[in-house]
Design a protein around this motif. Structure first.
Motif, PDB file in Angstrom:
ATOM      1  N   VAL A 290       0.869  -1.182   0.000  1.00 25.92           N
ATOM      2  CA  VAL A 290       0.000   0.000   0.000  1.00 25.92           C
ATOM      3  C   VAL A 290       0.904   1.230   0.000  1.00 25.92           C
ATOM      4  CG1 VAL A 290      -1.818   1.242   1.235  1.00 25.92           C
ATOM      5  CG2 VAL A 290      -1.685  -1.256   1.405  1.00 25.92           C
ATOM      6  N   ILE A 291       0.783   2.084  -1.007  1.00 25.26           N
ATOM      7  CA  ILE A 291       1.550   3.331  -1.002  1.00 25.26           C
ATOM      8  C   ILE A 291       0.591   4.493  -1.212  1.00 25.26           C
ATOM      9  CG2 ILE A 291       3.701   2.282  -1.863  1.00 25.26           C
ATOM     10  CD1 ILE A 291       3.031   3.364  -4.638  1.00 25.26           C
ATOM     11  N   GLU A 295       3.570   9.271  -2.344  1.00 27.57           N
ATOM     12  CA  GLU A 295       4.754   8.405  -2.495  1.00 27.57           C
ATOM     13  C   GLU A 295       4.905   7.934  -3.941  1.00 27.57           C
ATOM     14  OE1 GLU A 295       4.662   6.554   2.060  1.00 27.57           O
ATOM     15  OE2 GLU A 295       3.687   5.470   0.410  1.00 27.57           O
ATOM     16  N   ALA A 296       3.769   7.616  -4.558  1.00 28.96           N
ATOM     17  CA  ALA A 296       3.813   7.135  -5.950  1.00 28.96           C
ATOM     18  C   ALA A 296       4.421   8.201  -6.860  1.00 28.96           C
ATOM     19  CB  ALA A 296       2.411   6.767  -6.423  1.00 28.96           C
ATOM     20  N   ILE A 299       8.131   8.342  -6.339  1.00 24.99           N
ATOM     21  CA  ILE A 299       8.799   7.225  -7.035  1.00 24.99           C
ATOM     22  C   ILE A 299       8.926   7.546  -8.517  1.00 24.99           C
ATOM     23  CG2 ILE A 299       8.528   4.812  -7.757  1.00 24.99           C
ATOM     24  CD1 ILE A 299       7.063   4.354  -5.035  1.00 24.99           C
ATOM     25  N   LEU A 300       7.839   8.023  -9.107  1.00 25.07           N
ATOM     26  CA  LEU A 300       7.837   8.287 -10.546  1.00 25.07           C
ATOM     27  C   LEU A 300       8.809   9.418 -10.896  1.00 25.07           C
ATOM     28  CD1 LEU A 300       4.006   7.994 -11.209  1.00 25.07           C
ATOM     29  CD2 LEU A 300       5.780   6.427 -12.036  1.00 25.07           C
ATOM     30  N   LYS A 301       8.870  10.419 -10.035  1.00 26.35           N
ATOM     31  CA  LYS A 301       9.770  11.537 -10.326  1.00 26.35           C
ATOM     32  C   LYS A 301      11.230  11.122 -10.171  1.00 26.35           C
ATOM     33  CE  LYS A 301       8.216  15.862  -9.622  1.00 26.35           C
ATOM     34  NZ  LYS A 301       7.604  17.022  -8.934  1.00 26.35           N
ATOM     35  N   PHE A 335      -1.892  -1.260  -3.887  1.00 27.16           N
ATOM     36  CA  PHE A 335      -2.923  -0.256  -3.607  1.00 27.16           C
ATOM     37  C   PHE A 335      -2.283   1.129  -3.535  1.00 27.16           C
ATOM     38  CE2 PHE A 335      -5.113  -3.953  -1.550  1.00 27.16           C
ATOM     39  CZ  PHE A 335      -6.334  -3.858  -2.210  1.00 27.16           C
ATOM     40  N   VAL A 336      -2.837   2.081  -4.247  1.00 23.97           N
ATOM     41  CA  VAL A 336      -2.391   3.470  -4.136  1.00 23.97           C
ATOM     42  C   VAL A 336      -3.511   4.264  -3.465  1.00 23.97           C
ATOM     43  CG1 VAL A 336      -1.602   5.521  -5.373  1.00 23.97           C
ATOM     44  CG2 VAL A 336      -0.979   3.244  -6.209  1.00 23.97           C
TER      45      VAL A 336
END
Ligand code: ATP
Ligand code: MG
Ligand code: MG
Ligand code: MG
Length: 438
Positions: A290-291, A295-296, A299-301, A335-336
């Motif tokens: 679960v993030i 946070e997502a 991570i992407l950046k 899960f986001v």
């Protein structure tokens, strides 16, 4: 003779019996002494080998035709097939012109190729397997909810509200009526449902656990591999839910319900070997990470040098972002949570975390597909519902309780557990823009 489905002919008990079967010829080999054919009737992936004396050959007999065969079931000398049918009589029930028939004997056709023949693709191993799995998975979804105390609600197909507010509605009127005026059929504009959620929320005011599973319509412009104009959605709503965890627990076990009975499913699998039993079992044994959305985005950046789809806090996740996050989290469902409030429908519960302003909304992202499912705690506090939707507000006035729910795209679910790349290959009659064949 006893009439058998082809799958039943493989049961030991039938050996030595006089039987008759009906089905379609999947292979045909006339030899000097004998004819060999395989007959399939859709009851399983298996085709039954039929042996007949060459004299029984009939000019109409061939690949693709429909037959009835009577004879004796014998143990087969070949290890590959346990039984074979020694034919005493063969009737051609429906002939098949091999020149016009789009599938060729012994050829393995791609899913794209067979998709061109919507009316015949159920006669291929790949698509008939899919249809059996789809049917089993449907039953598994219903039994999961039944066994867990959910009430099935048939939500309406014709609605007068745009539940999601995403502007992907199909408006409905009888031919010849003017849309959306006094003379229209319902006197108000009506649409095909984009989600059964509001109706489930109504019912969740009296039944703490409700679900629906039916066709859902969205006028998607997208030609993507995960969007259709008509798809099937599993939606659940749970009352007295205080936290996202209450929700994700049900969510995960519903996800596993149809996939975990792999003794059934593996018997039908013919499609991609990618997501076979081990991968899926492995996936279900682990708890899903679960993030938060924040946070997502981090991570992407952080990964943006190796990754060509830039993003920023406040932007919705694209399919590419979602797939990247799944890989990043170990290639299992993730899960986001806590998306920006603006990205989610008005009814998602406000986290009241100024200035970030997020909602208690969650998406479940899965390998191969990205978003499989979206859900949220619902805003039960009357004063916080800024949007004014008549009865929707009333739902908060008479015994309102904290509740939440999710919607899961059934086709995307099948794509995920079977590793099928294009959503058009997991539904019998796909509808998408510029295409409503058959
Ligand atoms: P997406 O971001 O992929 O367009 P969504 O966020 O618009 O999906 P939701 O409104 O959250 O979709 O609907 C719940 C679920 O229904 C989605 O998670 C997805 O699995 C499924 N779904 C939504 N739109 C489609 C579609 N056009 N075709 C097939 N499945 C869909
Ligand atoms: Mg959408
Ligand atoms: Mg989405
Ligand atoms: Mg969504």
């Amino acid at each position: 003779p006893t009439k058998l489905r082809v799958s039943e002919a493989f049961l030991d008990a039938q050996v030595g019996e006089k039987v008759r079967i009906q089905g379609w010829v999947r292979s045909f080999r006339p030899q000097k002494q004998n004819l060999f054919l395989h007959v399939n009737d859709g009851s399983s992936l298996k085709s039954l080998q039929v042996i007949a004396p060459a004299a029984m050959n009939d000019p109409l007999l061939g690949f693709g035709c429909a037959v009835e065969v009577r004879g004796i079931l014998k143990k087969s000398p070949h290890s590959k097939q346990p039984v074979e049918l020694e034919a005493e009589q063969i009737w051609v029930i429906g002939e098949c012109n091999p020149v016009d028939f789009p599938f060729k004997i012994k050829e393995r056709h791609s899913l794209e190729y067979i998709r061109q023949f919507l009316h015949l693709r159920c006669r291929t191993n790949a698509f008939s397997s899919l249809l059996r799995i789809r049917s089993e998975a449907t039953a598994a979804v219903h039994s999961y909810f039944k066994n867990n105390g959910f009430l099935l609600v048939h939500t309406p197909t014709i609605t007068s509200n745009d539940c999601e507010g995403a502007g992907e509605l199909f408006q409905v009127e009888p031919p010849g009526t003017t849309f959306a005026n006094e003379g229209s059929f319902f006197s108000v504009p009506v649409y095909l449902t984009v989600s059964g959620q509001l109706h489930l929320e109504v019912m969740s005011g009296a039944f703490p656990r409700v679900y629906t599973f039916g066709p859902t319509f969205r006028a998607e412009n997208s030609q993507s591999r995960r969007h259709l104009a008509e798809f099937f959605m599993v939606e659940a709503e749970i009352s007295f839910t205080e936290s996202i965890e209450d929700l994700t627990k049900v969510w995960k076990s519903a996800f596993g319900a149809a996939a975990s009975d792999f003794t059934i499913i593996s018997a039908y699998i013919f499609l991609s070997p990618l997501h076979l039993k081990d991968t899926l079992d492995d996936m279900l044994r682990k708890s899903f990470p679960v993030i938060t959305y924040t946070e997502a985005i981090d991570i992407l950046k952080r990964s943006s040098e190796t990754f060509t789809f830039p993003t920023d806090w406040g932007c919705d996740l694209m399919t590419e972002h979602e797939k990247f996050l799944v890989k990043h989290c170990g290639n299992i469902p993730v899960f986001v949570t806590d998306y920006p409030h603006d990205l989610k429908p008005f009814y998602a519960r406000d986290n009241q975390d100024h200035p970030k302003h997020t909602a208690a909304a969650v998406d479940l992202l899965v390998p191969g597909v990205g978003e499989l499912s979206g859900g949220s705690l619902r805003e039960e506090r009357l004063d916080l519902l800024r949007s004014r939707l008549g009865e929707y507000l009333d739902l908060r006035r008479f015994g309102s309780v904290p509740h939440g729910g999710f919607g899961l795209g059934f086709e995307r679910y099948l794509q995920c557990i079977l590793g099928v790349d294009n959503i058009k290959d997991v539904i019998p009659f796909p509808r998408f823009s510029h295409s409503c064949l058959l």
